[in-house]
Scaffold this active site. Structure first.
Site, PDB file in Angstrom:
ATOM      1  N   GLU A 153       1.076  -1.336   0.128  1.00 16.94           N
ATOM      2  CA  GLU A 153       0.445   0.029   0.140  1.00 16.94           C
ATOM      3  C   GLU A 153       1.147   1.389  -0.608  1.00 16.94           C
ATOM      4  O   GLU A 153       0.510   2.361   1.282  1.00 16.94           O
ATOM      5  CB  GLU A 153      -0.305  -0.029   0.763  1.00 16.94           C
ATOM      6  CG  GLU A 153      -1.749  -1.418   1.545  1.00 16.94           C
ATOM      7  CD  GLU A 153      -2.976  -1.072   2.393  1.00 16.94           C
ATOM      8  OE1 GLU A 153      -2.547  -0.357   3.551  1.00 16.94           O
ATOM      9  OE2 GLU A 153      -3.664  -1.897   2.669  1.00 16.94           O
ATOM     10  N   GLU A 177      -5.486  -8.309   1.206  1.00 17.68           N
ATOM     11  CA  GLU A 177      -6.003  -7.872   2.367  1.00 17.68           C
ATOM     12  C   GLU A 177      -7.915  -8.016   2.566  1.00 17.68           C
ATOM     13  O   GLU A 177      -8.115  -6.767   0.706  1.00 17.68           O
ATOM     14  CB  GLU A 177      -5.194  -6.841   2.856  1.00 17.68           C
ATOM     15  CG  GLU A 177      -4.103  -7.015   3.658  1.00 17.68           C
ATOM     16  CD  GLU A 177      -3.631  -5.772   3.950  1.00 17.68           C
ATOM     17  OE1 GLU A 177      -4.160  -4.646   4.892  1.00 17.68           O
ATOM     18  OE2 GLU A 177      -2.367  -6.096   3.753  1.00 17.68           O
TER      19      GLU A 177
HETATM   20  O1  IFM Z   1      -4.357  -3.059   9.285  1.00 20.53           O
HETATM   21  C1  IFM Z   1      -4.052  -2.471   8.392  1.00 20.53           C
HETATM   22  C2  IFM Z   1      -2.870  -2.663   6.777  1.00 20.53           C
HETATM   23  O2  IFM Z   1      -1.457  -3.088   7.920  1.00 20.53           O
HETATM   24  C3  IFM Z   1      -2.828  -2.323   5.631  1.00 20.53           C
HETATM   25  N1  IFM Z   1      -3.941  -2.419   5.042  1.00 20.53           N
HETATM   26  C4  IFM Z   1      -5.357  -2.036   5.945  1.00 20.53           C
HETATM   27  C5  IFM Z   1      -5.252  -2.501   7.096  1.00 20.53           C
HETATM   28  C6  IFM Z   1      -6.838  -2.435   8.326  1.00 20.53           C
HETATM   29  O3  IFM Z   1      -6.615  -0.984   7.990  1.00 20.53           O
END
Ligand code: IFM
Length: 444
Positions: free
Chosen positions: A170, A353
């Site tokens: 990210e 994710e």
């Molecule tokens: O916890 C975070 C993660 O580190 C990166 N993506 C989003 C998640 C939730 O906010």
């Protein structure tokens, strides 16, 4: 209680579709004394940065409990585990290798392989060594070269038995939240800073990819990007134009350079001093071919015009939000995947994710998290629908394996499918973990 399931005929129920759980180093590891400081240590020590005033010194003490955590991952029946390596646990400030730190990851990877679990490594999940930040951090393009060197050390040590390497997690969050909005470490602000950080992060990705190609040609290498599907607050031409800008600034800024070697049009709406410095050859490096792109999705973003030729984001209101205050919009997940597939020539996609935070509690050894089960059900179906519409998606990772340090919100938000009691470090499978496990066991 309803559980997690997908129709039997879904391509996602085939054994070749990879399911996993994901974490990141700073959020779970603890053991601060056995690594050098990173920007999040510094940020946490500043007043009013973390909602509950906490830090990552202890977290889930994963460095201590990693063997039992590997057993827990294996017990879930997942195919893969996505973890990140802490740069400052494997390298010291003088450039030498922290042998014990590197060995921790070698042992972890070996233990996962021994349980037949594929390993997805993320090389950078936001924990930049503080000494690099002291030299400008992601505003300094030398950091991109330092990242390439770190990638060389880690990929040589862990090798090509690692199924997948992602350079960055990210870059939007590192660049925008960390260097533009100032709500993440290192807490810098300003459009110019955000854009330069983003460019240098993408450069680091490209340089890292070149190293990975050389060191681990058999591993699948790429990057993980997050997206919030852009919607307009109204049908007005001003809001629609603002939504396009918001979408380009927050979403396409990170994927278009990778796949088309250019920044989106919104760059032309920036003042010259806000635009990143792009040196000759940078875009070639940035657009190095990826074997996969990881997509992280949680919610959508609604944009409106700010009345000044720029965009504002509308804060979600009302019931039915997650504990983060995020809307639950599975259709926006399908739309995101289908639209990206129509817009770009995508490499294979992994959902690296997806998940939700809710206010869970443990009662007599049970954590009844029905809203999370519902979230997973609707979002797995959203992925299935995108696959039916032709998007090449190869895997899905639940965020997160266990409750952990949720950055500027500290430990107040629980994303895990496993509940962590931070006083005792006891892990308890939430009903969502039991549901995920049951679904995985029902595969053909
Ligand atoms: O916890 C975070 C993660 O580190 C990166 N993506 C989003 C998640 C939730 O906010």
């Amino acid at each position: 209680m309803s559980t997690i399931s997908l129709p039997k005929q879904s391509a996602m129920m085939r054994r070749d579709f990879i399911y996993g759980v994901a974490t990141s180093s700073f959020q779970i590891e603890g053991a601060r004394d056995s690594r050098i400081d990173c920007i999040w240590d510094t940020f946490c020590a500043q007043p009013n940065t973390i909602e509950d005033g906490t830090h990552g010194d202890i977290a889930c003490e994963h460095v201590k409990y990693w063997r039992q955590d590997v057993d827990m991952i294996a017990d879930l029946g997942v195919d893969a585990y996505r973890l990140s390596v802490a740069w400052g646990r494997v390298m010291n400030e003088d450039g030498s290798v922290n042998k014990a730190g590197l060995q921790f990851y070698i042992d972890l990877v070996d233990a996962l392989h021994a349980k037949n679990i594929k390993v997805f490594i993320t090389l950078y999940h936001w924990d930049l060594p503080q000494y690099l930040e002291d030299k400008g951090g992601w505003l300094n393009r030398d950091t991109a070269h330092a990242f390439a060197h770190y990638t060389d050390i880690v990929s040589k040590a862990l090798g090509e038995d690692v199924y997948s390497y992602a350079t960055l997690n990210e870059p939007f969050c590192s660049a925008f939240l960390g260097y533009e909005a100032g709500i993440h470490a290192p807490g810098k602000t300003g459009k110019g800073n955000g854009r330069q950080a983003a460019h240098n992060l993408l450069l680091a990705h490209g340089l890292g990819m070149r190293v990975l190609r050389r060191n681990v040609p058999k591993s699948m290498c790429g990057i993980v990007l997050n997206f919030s599907t852009a919607y307009s607050a109204s049908e007005s031409p001003e809001d629609i134009a603002a939504t396009r800008m918001g979408d380009e600034y927050h979403n396409h800024w990170y994927i278009q350079p990778l796949l088309e070697a250019s920044y989106p049009d919104v760059i032309n709406h920036l003042e010259p001093h806000e635009r990143p410095v792009i040196e000759d050859g940078d875009m070639d490096i940035i657009s190095e071919k990826n074997d996969f792109i990881g997509i992280n999705y949680y919610t959508r973003a609604v944009f409106k015009s700010d009345g000044n030729g720029w965009f504002d984001q509308v804060v979600p209101q009302g019931d039915g939000l997650t504990a983060m205050g995020w809307e639950i919009v599975p259709d926006a997940f399908t739309k995101l995947l289908v639209d990206l597939n129509a817009r770009y020539e995508l490499p294979p996609i992994y959902i690296t994710e997806n998940g939700a935070a809710f206010d869970d509690s443990e009662v007599n050894g049970e954590v009844p998290d029905q809203p999370r089960i519902d979230y997973f059900n609707s979002h797995l179906r959203a992925v299935d629908s995108a696959m039916e519409q032709g998007v090449d998606i190869r895997g899905y990772f639940a965020w997160s394996l266990m409750d952990n340090f949720e950055w500027a919100l500290g430990y107040s938000k629980r994303f895990g499918i496993v509940y962590v009691d931070y006083d005792t470090q006891k892990r308890t499978l939430k009903n969502s973990a039991l549901g995920y496990k049951a679904m995985l066991n029902h595969r053909l």
